[in-house]
Design an enzyme around this catalytic site. Structure first.
Site, PDB file in Angstrom:
ATOM      1  N   CYS A  55     -91.421  60.988   6.207  1.00  0.00           N
ATOM      2  CA  CYS A  55     -90.045  61.016   6.715  1.00  0.00           C
ATOM      3  C   CYS A  55     -89.551  59.599   6.973  1.00  0.00           C
ATOM      4  CB  CYS A  55     -89.974  61.862   7.995  1.00  0.00           C
ATOM      5  SG  CYS A  55     -88.295  62.057   8.621  1.00  0.00           S
ATOM      6  N   CYS A  56     -90.395  58.771   7.614  1.00  0.00           N
ATOM      7  CA  CYS A  56     -90.020  57.369   7.862  1.00  0.00           C
ATOM      8  C   CYS A  56     -89.823  56.623   6.541  1.00  0.00           C
ATOM      9  CB  CYS A  56     -91.087  56.671   8.699  1.00  0.00           C
ATOM     10  SG  CYS A  56     -91.088  57.087  10.449  1.00  0.00           S
ATOM     11  N   CYS A 101     -85.487  57.220  16.328  1.00  0.00           N
ATOM     12  CA  CYS A 101     -84.759  58.455  16.023  1.00  0.00           C
ATOM     13  C   CYS A 101     -84.875  59.433  17.202  1.00  0.00           C
ATOM     14  CB  CYS A 101     -85.336  59.106  14.773  1.00  0.00           C
ATOM     15  SG  CYS A 101     -85.042  58.167  13.261  1.00  0.00           S
ATOM     16  N   CYS A 126     -87.967  61.750  17.682  1.00  0.00           N
ATOM     17  CA  CYS A 126     -89.246  61.037  17.745  1.00  0.00           C
ATOM     18  C   CYS A 126     -89.314  60.054  18.913  1.00  0.00           C
ATOM     19  CB  CYS A 126     -89.487  60.290  16.435  1.00  0.00           C
ATOM     20  SG  CYS A 126     -89.612  61.397  15.023  1.00  0.00           S
ATOM     21  N   CYS A 162     -93.519  52.539  11.877  1.00  0.00           N
ATOM     22  CA  CYS A 162     -92.780  53.390  10.962  1.00  0.00           C
ATOM     23  C   CYS A 162     -92.936  52.968   9.510  1.00  0.00           C
ATOM     24  CB  CYS A 162     -91.309  53.393  11.334  1.00  0.00           C
ATOM     25  SG  CYS A 162     -90.634  51.754  11.523  1.00  0.00           S
TER      26      CYS A 162
HETATM   27  S1  SF4 Z   1     -88.666  58.197  13.386  1.00  0.00           S
HETATM   28 FE1  SF4 Z   1     -88.921  60.437  13.111  1.00  0.00          FE
HETATM   29  S2  SF4 Z   1     -86.950  61.238  12.325  1.00  0.00           S
HETATM   30 FE2  SF4 Z   1     -86.922  58.987  12.167  1.00  0.00          FE
HETATM   31  S3  SF4 Z   1     -87.520  58.582  10.095  1.00  0.00           S
HETATM   32 FE3  SF4 Z   1     -89.418  58.480  11.309  1.00  0.00          FE
HETATM   33  S4  SF4 Z   1     -90.274  60.552  11.346  1.00  0.00           S
HETATM   34 FE4  SF4 Z   1     -88.170  60.695  10.558  1.00  0.00          FE
END
Ligand code: SF4
Length: 236
Positions: free
Chosen positions: A110-111, A193, A196, A221
C-alpha cells in the site's frame, strides 16, 4: 535547547547551500511540525527549493487543511503528487481497502502504491531532495546523517533537521508563529495516513502511533529505505 541558535544557523546555511549547489532541489513535506519548520525557512528566506507533498488519498482532514494554511500564510501552493488510480483500484479490489492491517507485506505494498511510486515521480529530474527527518524520532532513524547518497534516486538526500530535538522544533514554531497541523495538539507527534496513525500516551515513543501494530524495526514506509536498509551517509 542549548545551542539552538547555532543549530538554526547551521540549518539555514545547509538550505542555502542546497539551493546554490544542488539546483533543482525539492523538499518532500508531510505537512507535520518538522516539515512546517523547513517550509517556513525555505519560504522566509526565498530559497529556490520546490515544496511538494504526497497526497495518498488517506490523509486526515487536518493534514489536508495545512495546504490552505500554507497558501494563506506564505502565498505558496505546495505541489501535490497522487497515486495512480489504476494501481489503487487494483489493490483495493484484490485485497480490500484496509488490507495493510493484515501483514507487513500488504502494508508495504500500500505504501509503495500510495507513497513510493508518487515520490519517484516527484523526485525525477532533481539533484537533491530534502526531508524533515530527525535522529531522535525513532529507532529506525537513530543513525540518520545530514546528507545521504540516495543511490536509488541518483541524487543526494539531505536531512537539515538531523540534530534538532522535539523542543527545538516547537520552539521555532512558537517563536515564529508558524502554522502547524492541529493533530499535534491531539496527541499525534508523528503524522501519516489516517488509518495508520493514532494518538500516543504520555511517555510513549514519538513514532509509537505510526503502524502501531508492527514491530518498531519495520516502521518505515519505503520513502527512506533502499534494498531494505536506511541509505548511507556523508557530510555536506
Ligand atoms: S501509511 Fe497506511 S494508508 Fe498510507 S500508504 Fe502506507 S499503508 Fe497505505
Amino acid at each position: 535547547m542549548s545551542d539552538f541558535a547555532a543549530r538554526l544557523a547551521t540549518t539555514i546555511n545547509v538550505l542555502e547551500k542546497i539551493a546554490a549547489d544542488f539546483s533543482p532541489a525539492v523538499f518532500a513535506s508531510s505537512l507535520a511540525a518538522e516539515d512546517m519548520v523547513l517550509t517556513d525557512l525555505i519560504l522566509r528566506h526565498k530559497l529556490n527549493i520546490g515544496i511538494f507533498s504526497l497526497e495518498t488519498g488517506r490523509l486526515h482532514k487536518e493534514t489536508l487543511s495545512m495546504l490552505d494554511r500554507i497558501k494563506e500564510t506564505y502565498a505558496y501552493e505546495v505541489k501535490l503528487y497522487k497515486p495512480e488510480a489504476e494501481a489503487v483500484n487494483s489493490y483495493v479490489q484484490q485485497h480490500g481497502l484496509n488490507a495493510f492491517y493484515d501483514s507487513v507485506e500488504m502494508r508495504k505494498e500500500c505504501c509503495r502504491i500510495r507513497k513510493v511510486e508518487p515520490l519517484n515521480r516527484a523526485l525525477f529530474g532533481n539533484k537533491a531532495w530534502i526531508t524533515g527527518q530527525r535522529r531522535a524520532q525513532s529507532t529506525t532513524r537513530a543513525e540518520l546523517a545530514l546528507q545521504e547518497d540516495d543511490v536509488a534516486h541518483a541524487m543526494q538526500k539531505i536531512n537539515p533537521l538531523t540534530d534538532w530535538s522535539e523542543d527545538d522544533v516547537w520552539h521555532y514554531i512558537r517563536s515564529n508563529n508558524v502554522p502547524y497541523n492541529a493533530l499535534h495538539d491531539k496527541g499525534y507527534p508523528s503524522i501519516g495516513c489516517e488509518p495508520c496513525t493514532r494518538a500516543i500516551q504520555a511517555g510513549e515513543d514519538v513514532r509509537a502511533g505510526r503502524w502501531w501494530w508492527e514491530n518498531p524495526e519495520s516502521k518505515e514506509c519505503g520513502l527512506h529505505v533502499v534494498d531494505g536498509k536506511l541509505i548511507r551517509i556523508k557530510s555536506v
